[in-house]
Design a protein around this motif. Structure first.
Motif, PDB file in Angstrom:
ATOM      1  N   SER A  57     -62.760  11.696 115.305  1.00  0.00           N
ATOM      2  CA  SER A  57     -62.056  10.503 115.739  1.00  0.00           C
ATOM      3  C   SER A  57     -60.561  10.767 115.724  1.00  0.00           C
ATOM      4  CB  SER A  57     -62.393   9.324 114.810  1.00  0.00           C
ATOM      5  OG  SER A  57     -61.744   8.149 115.246  1.00  0.00           O
ATOM      6  N   ALA A  58     -59.923  10.538 116.875  1.00  0.00           N
ATOM      7  CA  ALA A  58     -58.474  10.717 116.956  1.00  0.00           C
ATOM      8  C   ALA A  58     -57.793   9.340 117.015  1.00  0.00           C
ATOM      9  CB  ALA A  58     -58.115  11.532 118.200  1.00  0.00           C
ATOM     10  N   PRO A  59     -56.718   9.156 116.232  1.00  0.00           N
ATOM     11  CA  PRO A  59     -55.907  10.198 115.585  1.00  0.00           C
ATOM     12  C   PRO A  59     -56.319  10.571 114.158  1.00  0.00           C
ATOM     13  CG  PRO A  59     -54.774   8.096 115.443  1.00  0.00           C
ATOM     14  CD  PRO A  59     -56.036   7.844 116.239  1.00  0.00           C
ATOM     15  N   GLU A  60     -57.267   9.871 113.540  1.00  0.00           N
ATOM     16  CA  GLU A  60     -57.556  10.093 112.123  1.00  0.00           C
ATOM     17  C   GLU A  60     -57.966  11.528 111.801  1.00  0.00           C
ATOM     18  OE1 GLU A  60     -59.522   6.012 113.020  1.00  0.00           O
ATOM     19  OE2 GLU A  60     -58.743   7.764 114.119  1.00  0.00           O
ATOM     20  N   ASP A  61     -58.800  12.129 112.659  1.00  0.00           N
ATOM     21  CA  ASP A  61     -59.370  13.448 112.360  1.00  0.00           C
ATOM     22  C   ASP A  61     -58.675  14.592 113.091  1.00  0.00           C
ATOM     23  OD1 ASP A  61     -61.311  12.218 110.791  1.00  0.00           O
ATOM     24  OD2 ASP A  61     -62.762  12.102 112.438  1.00  0.00           O
ATOM     25  N   ALA A  66     -55.239  12.929 123.017  1.00  0.00           N
ATOM     26  CA  ALA A  66     -54.792  12.819 121.624  1.00  0.00           C
ATOM     27  C   ALA A  66     -53.310  13.089 121.410  1.00  0.00           C
ATOM     28  CB  ALA A  66     -55.611  13.774 120.741  1.00  0.00           C
ATOM     29  N   ASP A  67     -52.608  13.582 122.421  1.00  0.00           N
ATOM     30  CA  ASP A  67     -51.208  13.972 122.241  1.00  0.00           C
ATOM     31  C   ASP A  67     -50.279  12.985 122.942  1.00  0.00           C
ATOM     32  OD1 ASP A  67     -48.762  15.145 121.989  1.00  0.00           O
ATOM     33  OD2 ASP A  67     -49.254  16.975 123.085  1.00  0.00           O
ATOM     34  N   PRO A  68     -49.543  12.163 122.183  1.00  0.00           N
ATOM     35  CA  PRO A  68     -48.646  11.180 122.815  1.00  0.00           C
ATOM     36  C   PRO A  68     -47.467  11.814 123.537  1.00  0.00           C
ATOM     37  CG  PRO A  68     -48.354  11.186 120.430  1.00  0.00           C
ATOM     38  CD  PRO A  68     -49.548  12.053 120.718  1.00  0.00           C
ATOM     39  N   PHE A  69     -47.149  13.088 123.247  1.00  0.00           N
ATOM     40  CA  PHE A  69     -46.087  13.750 123.985  1.00  0.00           C
ATOM     41  C   PHE A  69     -46.533  14.063 125.412  1.00  0.00           C
ATOM     42  CE2 PHE A  69     -44.489  14.157 119.782  1.00  0.00           C
ATOM     43  CZ  PHE A  69     -43.117  14.256 119.893  1.00  0.00           C
ATOM     44  N   PHE A  79     -64.038  12.474 120.021  1.00  0.00           N
ATOM     45  CA  PHE A  79     -64.302  13.763 120.649  1.00  0.00           C
ATOM     46  C   PHE A  79     -65.626  14.324 120.136  1.00  0.00           C
ATOM     47  CE2 PHE A  79     -59.831  13.145 121.010  1.00  0.00           C
ATOM     48  CZ  PHE A  79     -59.359  13.922 122.052  1.00  0.00           C
ATOM     49  N   GLU A  80     -66.531  14.654 121.050  1.00  0.00           N
ATOM     50  CA  GLU A  80     -67.753  15.363 120.689  1.00  0.00           C
ATOM     51  C   GLU A  80     -67.502  16.855 120.873  1.00  0.00           C
ATOM     52  OE1 GLU A  80     -72.076  16.248 122.630  1.00  0.00           O
ATOM     53  OE2 GLU A  80     -71.470  14.138 122.608  1.00  0.00           O
TER      54      GLU A  80
END
Length: 370
Positions: free
Chosen positions: A180-184, A146-149, A166-167
């Motif tokens: 749901s990433a990136p929304e959540d 989830a982290d673009p860095f 992600f569960e």
């Protein structure tokens, strides 16, 4: 059509050599001997991190298969007999049940499993930790998926740009939720930032629903009702071709984070990325360790392993872990080195509270000045 292959990673601490630091070679040889004769398996690899034996198994029987779990249980029981003969410390401590009852979950050992139809190339990383808990994977899995860095593929790879699901498991209330990433992301961080209670169990590719990662979320203390050692979790991560690259997975461990565990399962310390050779924690029974073994799956065969943290590129991460360990140790029995009281309920804390309960004076009821 290609067959479905299941990769199962099952671990247990069934006797430390010496103390809680390592696994005696006779236990590893015993496990290899039992697994080599099994017709259930396509392939296997036996290894360890610290005092935990890790069985890496491939087969065609699917997740939660009773025969595979029985095989792992029988292997651990047989190794326990060797551990008892050698008077190893804590022999059989992760085997909480007297007998196998169809599924190894709930009996002590940690389990992570994925089912895959192999791609043209199927690289996987198996992460194995010692002296920590399942929530230790929360921050790395967040960074990886989830982290673009950390994972530039989330930005520049069209096959990853849509993100991942992600569960997350509530380990106390025994519930799960899908984020749901990136929304959540912001909502998810509220929960996974509390790794003692909430742990990422699985990650799925949002576009095609394929499994991307799976971790063990067993909590020994909750199952046993007493302190029997930390959970020492395992995790499987698929790499490349729509999933994070191998280097993106490993990059998540280049900046050490604090995890719960260490000495007597009651302290916070840095998670140190190490090779199998250097996976035996000794300083204050720590600091906590993580090993990453890389495999290529080929018709279910485990091609490997490659010991991924056996690399000088992680020397600075290890040096930083030692600096952090120095600082945390300087705090001794004080928080935040020692875990908060609500995490100490399986240690001597309840006994001390019970002993002193009559010496506490309720200031709301007391008529004396305080």
């Amino acid at each position: 059509m290609d067959k479905t292959v299941t990769l199962s990673v099952i671990k247990a601490d069934i006797g430390g050599f010496v103390g809680h630091s390592g696994v005696h070679p006779e236990l590893l040889e015993k496990a290899k001997g039992i697994l080599s004769g099994s017709p259930l398996l396509i392939d296997f690899h036996v290894t360890h991190v610290g005092d935990d034996i890790n069985l890496i198994l491939t087969h065609e029987l699917g997740r939660n298969n009773g025969e595979i779990h029985q095989l792992a249980w029988d292997t651990f029981v047989a190794c326990t007999e060797v551990a008892k003969k050698l008077k190893l410390y804590g022999a059989g401590q992760d085997l909480l049940g007297d007998a196998f009852s169809g599924n190894i979950k709930g009996l002590g050992p940690g389990v992570a499993e994925i089912e895959v139809v192999e791609r043209k190339s199927e690289p996987v990383i198996v992460l194995m930790a010692d002296k920590t808990e399942p929530g230790a994977w929360n921050l790395p899995l967040y960074r990886i998926f989830a982290d673009p860095f950390n994972t530039i593929g989330l930005v520049i790879d069209p096959n990853m740009h849509g993100g991942f699901n992600f569960e997350v498991r509530d380990l106390i209330a025994h519930k799960k939720i899908i984020f749901s990433a990136p929304e959540d992301i912001y909502d998810m961080l509220v929960f996974i930032g509390a790794p003692g209670r909430y742990a990422i169990k699985r990650v799925f590719h949002k576009a095609n629903g394929q499994i991307a990662a799976s971790s063990s979320t067993q909590r020994l203390n909750l199952m046993a009702g007493r302190y029997v050692g930390k959970d020492d979790p395992v995790c499987i991560i698929r790499c490349q071709s729509g999933f994070p690259a191998v280097g993106e997975v490993l990059e998540a461990f280049a900046r050490p984070h604090l995890v719960s565990g260490w000495m007597r399962g009651s302290h916070s310390g840095p998670l140190m990325p190490v090779s199998v050779t250097n996976s035996c924690p000794t300083r204050f029974d720590g600091p906590p360790r993580v090993v990453a073994l890389g495999f290529q799956l080929a018709q279910g065969k485990l091609i490997g392993p490659q010991d991924m943290f056996d690399d000088p590129a992680f020397d600075r991460a290890r040096a930083l872990c030692n600096e952090i360990a120095d600082y945390m140790r300087s705090l001794g029995p004080f928080e935040p080195h020692r875990l908060p009281l609500d995490e100490m309920e399986y240690t001597t804390m309840p006994l001390v509270m019970s002993k002193l309960k009559d010496r506490f004076i309720d200031l709301r009821l007391s008529k004396t000045k305080s």
